[in-house]
Design a protein around this motif. Structure first.
Motif, PDB file in Angstrom:
ATOM      1  N   MET A 121       0.798  -1.225   0.000  1.00 11.10           N
ATOM      2  CA  MET A 121       0.000   0.000   0.000  1.00 11.10           C
ATOM      3  C   MET A 121       0.831   1.275   0.000  1.00 11.10           C
ATOM      4  O   MET A 121       0.273   2.367  -0.067  1.00 11.10           O
ATOM      5  CB  MET A 121      -0.953   0.003   1.204  1.00 11.10           C
ATOM      6  N   GLY A 122       2.147   1.172   0.123  1.00 11.65           N
ATOM      7  CA  GLY A 122       2.985   2.366   0.140  1.00 11.65           C
ATOM      8  C   GLY A 122       2.836   3.140   1.441  1.00 11.65           C
ATOM      9  O   GLY A 122       2.397   2.612   2.457  1.00 11.65           O
ATOM     10  N   VAL A 123       3.184   4.415   1.391  1.00 11.20           N
ATOM     11  CA  VAL A 123       3.068   5.282   2.564  1.00 11.20           C
ATOM     12  C   VAL A 123       1.646   5.799   2.626  1.00 11.20           C
ATOM     13  O   VAL A 123       1.129   6.347   1.647  1.00 11.20           O
ATOM     14  CB  VAL A 123       4.088   6.433   2.508  1.00 11.20           C
ATOM     15  N   ARG A 124       1.015   5.629   3.767  1.00 12.60           N
ATOM     16  CA  ARG A 124      -0.391   6.002   3.971  1.00 12.60           C
ATOM     17  C   ARG A 124      -0.533   6.843   5.229  1.00 12.60           C
ATOM     18  O   ARG A 124       0.414   7.068   5.957  1.00 12.60           O
ATOM     19  CB  ARG A 124      -1.262   4.733   4.125  1.00 12.60           C
ATOM     20  N   SER A 125      -1.750   7.260   5.485  1.00 15.73           N
ATOM     21  CA  SER A 125      -2.071   7.993   6.702  1.00 15.73           C
ATOM     22  C   SER A 125      -2.361   7.012   7.825  1.00 15.73           C
ATOM     23  O   SER A 125      -2.984   5.975   7.614  1.00 15.73           O
ATOM     24  CB  SER A 125      -3.311   8.867   6.469  1.00 15.73           C
ATOM     25  N   GLN A 126      -1.921   7.373   9.017  1.00 14.59           N
ATOM     26  CA  GLN A 126      -2.414   6.673  10.197  1.00 14.59           C
ATOM     27  C   GLN A 126      -3.894   7.022  10.336  1.00 14.59           C
ATOM     28  O   GLN A 126      -4.361   8.031   9.817  1.00 14.59           O
ATOM     29  CB  GLN A 126      -1.674   7.137  11.448  1.00 14.59           C
ATOM     30  N   ARG A 127      -4.626   6.205  11.048  1.00 14.66           N
ATOM     31  CA  ARG A 127      -6.023   6.511  11.329  1.00 14.66           C
ATOM     32  C   ARG A 127      -6.045   7.510  12.492  1.00 14.66           C
ATOM     33  O   ARG A 127      -5.515   7.231  13.564  1.00 14.66           O
ATOM     34  CB  ARG A 127      -6.787   5.238  11.708  1.00 14.66           C
ATOM     35  N   PHE A 128      -6.655   8.674  12.255  1.00 10.77           N
ATOM     36  CA  PHE A 128      -6.674   9.715  13.277  1.00 10.77           C
ATOM     37  C   PHE A 128      -7.890  10.614  13.103  1.00 10.77           C
ATOM     38  O   PHE A 128      -8.558  10.591  12.072  1.00 10.77           O
ATOM     39  CB  PHE A 128      -5.394  10.580  13.215  1.00 10.77           C
ATOM     40  N   ALA A 129      -8.134  11.407  14.117  1.00  9.55           N
ATOM     41  CA  ALA A 129      -9.098  12.507  14.037  1.00  9.55           C
ATOM     42  C   ALA A 129      -8.530  13.653  14.856  1.00  9.55           C
ATOM     43  O   ALA A 129      -7.865  13.438  15.872  1.00  9.55           O
ATOM     44  CB  ALA A 129     -10.456  12.092  14.581  1.00  9.55           C
ATOM     45  N   LEU A 130      -8.785  14.860  14.370  1.00  2.62           N
ATOM     46  CA  LEU A 130      -8.378  16.030  15.141  1.00  2.62           C
ATOM     47  C   LEU A 130      -9.465  17.085  15.066  1.00  2.62           C
ATOM     48  O   LEU A 130     -10.274  17.104  14.135  1.00  2.62           O
ATOM     49  CB  LEU A 130      -7.023  16.574  14.685  1.00  2.62           C
ATOM     50  N   VAL A 131      -9.459  17.932  16.073  1.00  2.80           N
ATOM     51  CA  VAL A 131     -10.312  19.112  16.092  1.00  2.80           C
ATOM     52  C   VAL A 131      -9.374  20.301  16.089  1.00  2.80           C
ATOM     53  O   VAL A 131      -8.395  20.331  16.852  1.00  2.80           O
ATOM     54  CB  VAL A 131     -11.220  19.156  17.338  1.00  2.80           C
ATOM     55  N   ALA A 132      -9.645  21.262  15.222  1.00  6.28           N
ATOM     56  CA  ALA A 132      -8.858  22.494  15.177  1.00  6.28           C
ATOM     57  C   ALA A 132      -9.807  23.679  15.321  1.00  6.28           C
ATOM     58  O   ALA A 132     -10.885  23.686  14.730  1.00  6.28           O
ATOM     59  CB  ALA A 132      -8.075  22.599  13.882  1.00  6.28           C
ATOM     60  N   LYS A 133      -9.386  24.634  16.116  1.00  8.94           N
ATOM     61  CA  LYS A 133     -10.153  25.869  16.295  1.00  8.94           C
ATOM     62  C   LYS A 133      -9.282  27.005  15.790  1.00  8.94           C
ATOM     63  O   LYS A 133      -8.196  27.239  16.307  1.00  8.94           O
ATOM     64  CB  LYS A 133     -10.544  26.048  17.752  1.00  8.94           C
ATOM     65  N   ASP A 134      -9.787  27.655  14.736  1.00  7.13           N
ATOM     66  CA  ASP A 134      -9.045  28.739  14.072  1.00  7.13           C
ATOM     67  C   ASP A 134      -7.613  28.320  13.742  1.00  7.13           C
ATOM     68  O   ASP A 134      -6.660  29.062  13.951  1.00  7.13           O
ATOM     69  CB  ASP A 134      -9.088  30.015  14.908  1.00  7.13           C
ATOM     70  N   GLY A 135      -7.491  27.099  13.217  1.00  9.15           N
ATOM     71  CA  GLY A 135      -6.209  26.617  12.715  1.00  9.15           C
ATOM     72  C   GLY A 135      -5.299  25.971  13.736  1.00  9.15           C
ATOM     73  O   GLY A 135      -4.237  25.472  13.375  1.00  9.15           O
ATOM     74  N   LYS A 136      -5.682  25.949  15.009  1.00 10.39           N
ATOM     75  CA  LYS A 136      -4.855  25.348  16.070  1.00 10.39           C
ATOM     76  C   LYS A 136      -5.518  24.066  16.568  1.00 10.39           C
ATOM     77  O   LYS A 136      -6.711  24.050  16.877  1.00 10.39           O
ATOM     78  CB  LYS A 136      -4.696  26.307  17.250  1.00 10.39           C
ATOM     79  N   VAL A 137      -4.736  23.018  16.681  1.00  6.07           N
ATOM     80  CA  VAL A 137      -5.253  21.722  17.105  1.00  6.07           C
ATOM     81  C   VAL A 137      -5.633  21.772  18.581  1.00  6.07           C
ATOM     82  O   VAL A 137      -4.817  22.148  19.430  1.00  6.07           O
ATOM     83  CB  VAL A 137      -4.208  20.607  16.865  1.00  6.07           C
ATOM     84  N   SER A 138      -6.895  21.401  18.869  1.00  2.59           N
ATOM     85  CA  SER A 138      -7.353  21.349  20.259  1.00  2.59           C
ATOM     86  C   SER A 138      -7.579  19.909  20.724  1.00  2.59           C
ATOM     87  O   SER A 138      -7.672  19.651  21.925  1.00  2.59           O
ATOM     88  CB  SER A 138      -8.629  22.171  20.441  1.00  2.59           C
ATOM     89  N   TYR A 139      -7.683  18.975  19.794  1.00  8.31           N
ATOM     90  CA  TYR A 139      -7.807  17.552  20.116  1.00  8.31           C
ATOM     91  C   TYR A 139      -7.140  16.761  19.011  1.00  8.31           C
ATOM     92  O   TYR A 139      -7.282  17.085  17.831  1.00  8.31           O
ATOM     93  CB  TYR A 139      -9.278  17.122  20.219  1.00  8.31           C
ATOM     94  N   LEU A 140      -6.414  15.717  19.397  1.00  2.62           N
ATOM     95  CA  LEU A 140      -5.814  14.801  18.437  1.00  2.62           C
ATOM     96  C   LEU A 140      -5.933  13.392  18.981  1.00  2.62           C
ATOM     97  O   LEU A 140      -5.459  13.105  20.092  1.00  2.62           O
ATOM     98  CB  LEU A 140      -4.338  15.136  18.193  1.00  2.62           C
ATOM     99  N   GLY A 141      -6.585  12.536  18.224  1.00  2.00           N
ATOM    100  CA  GLY A 141      -6.695  11.128  18.572  1.00  2.00           C
ATOM    101  C   GLY A 141      -6.099  10.293  17.459  1.00  2.00           C
ATOM    102  O   GLY A 141      -6.618  10.294  16.345  1.00  2.00           O
ATOM    103  N   VAL A 142      -4.990   9.626  17.743  1.00  2.00           N
ATOM    104  CA  VAL A 142      -4.314   8.776  16.766  1.00  2.00           C
ATOM    105  C   VAL A 142      -4.467   7.332  17.230  1.00  2.00           C
ATOM    106  O   VAL A 142      -4.149   6.997  18.372  1.00  2.00           O
ATOM    107  CB  VAL A 142      -2.818   9.133  16.635  1.00  2.00           C
TER     108      VAL A 142
END
Length: 160
Positions: A121-142
């Motif tokens: 599959m080559g290089v892929r994304s990890q499974r994650f979710a993030l919340v950003a408020k005005d461009g700044k990450v406030s939550y990251l779940g990897v």
């Protein structure tokens, strides 16, 4: 090093799948204002991504918007044509944006890439979710490999 809470969404060029065809967008501009939920999947049409991850965000789109989310977007290391076909297959309408990071530049800028070359599959994304408020990450779940707990729509809703 992976992106962390408090970090800014990096600026790279990726493609957005639209009904009119692929459209180049800047990630910092597209995801840099308001409250944004961005989730990343290893690949369109893959089992967990198609059976649980994307459908969960489609089903919870109204609940996310009710909690103040302005934009919900899915990114994968696929091309925009694959992302558009996946969106049609999954019945995605205007609930969320499908973002194609064909070269993986955005995922690498986030520090969330994984090498699945040994699995073809080559290089892929990890499974994650993030919340950003005005461009700044406030939550990251990897997710840990094989897990689906911290990046689901329900997990994100609980963090809003």
């Amino acid at each position: 090093m992976p992106i962390q809470t408090g970090d800014a969404i990096p600026s790279t060029k990726i493609m957005q799948a639209t009904p009119e065809g692929p459209k180049e967008v800047d990630t910092a501009t597209l995801l840099g204002s308001g409250t944004v939920v961005l989730f990343g999947v290893p690949g369109a049409f893959t089992p967990t991504c198609s059976a649980r991850h994307l459908p969960g965000f489609v089903q919870q789109a109204a609940a996310l918007k009710a909690k103040g989310v302005d934009t919900v977007a899915c990114v994968s290391v696929n091309d925009a044509f694959v992302m558009a076909a996946w969106g049609r297959d999954q019945g995605v309408q205007d609930e969320l944006l499908l973002l194609a990071d064909g070269s993986g530049a955005f995922i690498k800028a986030l520090g969330l890439e994984m090498d699945l070359t040994a699995r073809g599959m080559g290089v892929r994304s990890q499974r994650f979710a993030l919340v950003a408020k005005d461009g700044k990450v406030s939550y990251l779940g990897v997710e840990q490999p094989g897990a689906f707990e911290v990046s689901s729509a329900e997990a994100v809703l609980a963090k809003l």
